[in-house]
Write an enzyme that holds these catalytic residues in place. Sequence first.
Site, PDB file in Angstrom:
ATOM      1  N   HIS A 247    -110.854 -13.998  24.485  1.00 44.10           N
ATOM      2  CA  HIS A 247    -109.757 -13.016  24.549  1.00 44.10           C
ATOM      3  C   HIS A 247    -108.441 -13.741  24.395  1.00 44.10           C
ATOM      4  O   HIS A 247    -108.307 -14.884  24.852  1.00 44.10           O
ATOM      5  CB  HIS A 247    -109.788 -12.262  25.886  1.00 44.10           C
ATOM      6  CG  HIS A 247    -109.000 -10.985  25.858  1.00 44.10           C
ATOM      7  ND1 HIS A 247    -107.663 -10.943  26.162  1.00 44.10           N
ATOM      8  CD2 HIS A 247    -109.362  -9.734  25.517  1.00 44.10           C
ATOM      9  CE1 HIS A 247    -107.241  -9.687  26.031  1.00 44.10           C
ATOM     10  NE2 HIS A 247    -108.247  -8.939  25.631  1.00 44.10           N
ATOM     11  N   GLU A 306    -115.869  -5.850  25.403  1.00 53.40           N
ATOM     12  CA  GLU A 306    -116.755  -5.271  24.395  1.00 53.40           C
ATOM     13  C   GLU A 306    -118.231  -5.506  24.701  1.00 53.40           C
ATOM     14  O   GLU A 306    -119.093  -4.796  24.201  1.00 53.40           O
ATOM     15  CB  GLU A 306    -116.430  -5.857  23.007  1.00 53.40           C
ATOM     16  CG  GLU A 306    -114.994  -5.690  22.555  1.00 53.40           C
ATOM     17  CD  GLU A 306    -114.648  -4.270  22.166  1.00 53.40           C
ATOM     18  OE1 GLU A 306    -115.188  -3.332  22.793  1.00 53.40           O
ATOM     19  OE2 GLU A 306    -113.847  -4.084  21.249  1.00 53.40           O
TER      20      GLU A 306
HETATM   21  N1  ACO Z   1    -117.162 -17.238  19.665  1.00 49.76           N
HETATM   22  C1  ACO Z   1    -117.048 -18.492  19.193  1.00 49.76           C
HETATM   23  N2  ACO Z   1    -115.884 -19.167  19.140  1.00 49.76           N
HETATM   24  C2  ACO Z   1    -114.793 -18.522  19.588  1.00 49.76           C
HETATM   25  C3  ACO Z   1    -114.848 -17.210  20.104  1.00 49.76           C
HETATM   26  C4  ACO Z   1    -116.094 -16.563  20.128  1.00 49.76           C
HETATM   27  N3  ACO Z   1    -116.235 -15.332  20.588  1.00 49.76           N
HETATM   28  N4  ACO Z   1    -113.606 -16.832  20.455  1.00 49.76           N
HETATM   29  C5  ACO Z   1    -112.785 -17.860  20.180  1.00 49.76           C
HETATM   30  N5  ACO Z   1    -113.510 -18.872  19.649  1.00 49.76           N
HETATM   31  C6  ACO Z   1    -113.004 -20.166  19.221  1.00 49.76           C
HETATM   32  C7  ACO Z   1    -112.198 -20.005  17.943  1.00 49.76           C
HETATM   33  O1  ACO Z   1    -113.011 -20.121  16.796  1.00 49.76           O
HETATM   34  C8  ACO Z   1    -111.187 -21.115  18.064  1.00 49.76           C
HETATM   35  O2  ACO Z   1    -111.808 -22.302  17.647  1.00 49.76           O
HETATM   36  P1  ACO Z   1    -110.967 -23.376  16.770  1.00 49.76           P
HETATM   37  O3  ACO Z   1    -109.810 -23.767  17.658  1.00 49.76           O
HETATM   38  O4  ACO Z   1    -111.952 -24.459  16.518  1.00 49.76           O
HETATM   39  O5  ACO Z   1    -110.530 -22.651  15.542  1.00 49.76           O
HETATM   40  C9  ACO Z   1    -110.989 -21.250  19.578  1.00 49.76           C
HETATM   41  O6  ACO Z   1    -112.122 -20.656  20.203  1.00 49.76           O
HETATM   42  C10 ACO Z   1    -109.760 -20.526  20.025  1.00 49.76           C
HETATM   43  O7  ACO Z   1    -109.855 -19.164  19.695  1.00 49.76           O
HETATM   44  P2  ACO Z   1    -108.659 -18.319  19.149  1.00 49.76           P
HETATM   45  O8  ACO Z   1    -108.963 -17.995  17.721  1.00 49.76           O
HETATM   46  O9  ACO Z   1    -107.361 -18.995  19.441  1.00 49.76           O
HETATM   47  O10 ACO Z   1    -108.705 -17.055  19.990  1.00 49.76           O
HETATM   48  P3  ACO Z   1    -107.748 -15.822  19.744  1.00 49.76           P
HETATM   49  O11 ACO Z   1    -106.936 -15.676  20.972  1.00 49.76           O
HETATM   50  O12 ACO Z   1    -107.018 -15.856  18.467  1.00 49.76           O
HETATM   51  O13 ACO Z   1    -108.821 -14.691  19.557  1.00 49.76           O
HETATM   52  C11 ACO Z   1    -110.475 -13.137  19.933  1.00 49.76           C
HETATM   53  C12 ACO Z   1    -109.275 -13.869  20.544  1.00 49.76           C
HETATM   54  C13 ACO Z   1    -110.097 -12.535  18.599  1.00 49.76           C
HETATM   55  C14 ACO Z   1    -110.880 -12.010  20.889  1.00 49.76           C
HETATM   56  C15 ACO Z   1    -111.651 -14.144  19.765  1.00 49.76           C
HETATM   57  O14 ACO Z   1    -112.004 -14.681  20.996  1.00 49.76           O
HETATM   58  C16 ACO Z   1    -112.850 -13.531  19.066  1.00 49.76           C
HETATM   59  O15 ACO Z   1    -112.917 -13.497  17.835  1.00 49.76           O
HETATM   60  N6  ACO Z   1    -113.853 -13.005  19.859  1.00 49.76           N
HETATM   61  C17 ACO Z   1    -114.978 -12.360  19.254  1.00 49.76           C
HETATM   62  C18 ACO Z   1    -114.624 -10.923  18.866  1.00 49.76           C
HETATM   63  C19 ACO Z   1    -114.432 -10.017  20.060  1.00 49.76           C
HETATM   64  O16 ACO Z   1    -115.195 -10.067  21.017  1.00 49.76           O
HETATM   65  N7  ACO Z   1    -113.385  -9.160  19.980  1.00 49.76           N
HETATM   66  C20 ACO Z   1    -113.051  -8.194  21.029  1.00 49.76           C
HETATM   67  C21 ACO Z   1    -111.869  -8.664  21.830  1.00 49.76           C
HETATM   68  S1  ACO Z   1    -111.523  -7.579  23.195  1.00 49.76           S
HETATM   69  C22 ACO Z   1    -110.522  -6.372  22.515  1.00 49.76           C
HETATM   70  O17 ACO Z   1    -109.741  -6.584  21.639  1.00 49.76           O
HETATM   71  C23 ACO Z   1    -110.702  -5.001  22.993  1.00 49.76           C
END
Ligand code: ACO
Length: 363
Positions: A247, A306
């Site tokens: 998140h 989610e």
């Molecule tokens: N699975 C694997 N790796 C992840 C996940 C995940 N669920 N979430 C973050 N990471 C990784 C990213 O790839 C990133 O790696 P990197 O630095 O090597 O590129 C690192 O963790 C940091 O993540 P960010 O991209 O900075 O996280 P951000 O704050 O931009 O994104 C998000 C948050 C979009 C929710 C992300 O965690 C994600 O894609 N989760 C999966 C989708 C999801 O569950 N979405 C629902 C969110 S809740 C809502 O909006 C209602």
Amino acid sequence: MKSGLEDVIAAETKLSDVDGAAGRLIIRGVSLDDLVATSRFEDVAALLLDGLFDEHIDATSIRTQLGAARVALFSHVEAAADATLLALPPVDAVRALLARIEDGEDFASAIRLMAAPAVFLPAVLRLQKGDAPIKPDASLSQSADILRMLTGRVPTAEQTAGLDAYLVTISDHGLNASTFASRVIASTHAGLTSSVLAAISALKGPLHGGAPGPVLDMLDGVGKPENAREWLSHALDHGERLMGFGHRIYRVRDPRADALKTALKPIFASGQADAGRIALAEAIEAAALALLKERKPDRPLETNVEYYTALLLDALGFPRNAFTGVFAIGRTVGWIAHAREQTLDGRLIRPQSRYVGPLPKAA
Ligand code: ACO
């Protein structure tokens, strides 16, 4: 400059506060746990909208007005749900139907917009299966009527309570992407329909409200608890994100995940859904959290809203391609409250960009 605008305060709000470090969500002064334990959808709508319109707003009058609006809106489906519309994913079909609602700034517009996705989504889902849509029943609560229009059966008390818990839990959540979109549109005074259309368009992306369907795909893909680690490792090795984890704001477990896990237990305990699904989900969650910790030791990645949304909405009979649409039913009230707050107190939102492109050639 951070391209995700993280740490930028872009609005002051009295509506909700997301404390990402403590894992706490407050909606208008009430903690999420208390709210879910004591409120139906109509209660949280009254809480969020109170004081933002000229009318006195309470849950009873909202229930009556929503019921009447659902009945009035049913004719929109019959008039507009042609083959082109029904070929769209459900959330896009709902958005297309919403676009036919006249823009306005008054409470009647707000009620119409809150009732509309509740009528449109079940009707679209039935039409897509070749079944006739079911007319709304104004005497029911919004949650009970949604489930009745979806399945054709009056829902059990556990099912209605489960949907109420979901709609309350996701009603508002600070300045998330869709809510920000709603406020940007509201800041131009375009009207509430325009705000809701912008917000639903932002919501449908897989990084925001489009995740719970893929969570269910993941559960099906894993199949058995003992497969979890290998399946998830394979997904991560291929650069995939594990849906339902991580998140932007929460650095600890999303409090909404536990609210929904609590809400779904009575449905499973009463035999209205396959109890084995909870055990499978818990095993996958434990494996996913362990793997994310190993792979991203510097970045706390925890369960988000989610994850248990997927289990709950599946148990209530929603097909997985409709989960984002159900999210929109619940979040519309938050979008409207933020839009009104922006219109009443805010200015035109117009940030600046830094130009990094080429300069004109000197003459
Ligand atoms: N699975 C694997 N790796 C992840 C996940 C995940 N669920 N979430 C973050 N990471 C990784 C990213 O790839 C990133 O790696 P990197 O630095 O090597 O590129 C690192 O963790 C940091 O993540 P960010 O991209 O900075 O996280 P951000 O704050 O931009 O994104 C998000 C948050 C979009 C929710 C992300 O965690 C994600 O894609 N989760 C999966 C989708 C999801 O569950 N979405 C629902 C969110 S809740 C809502 O909006 C209602």
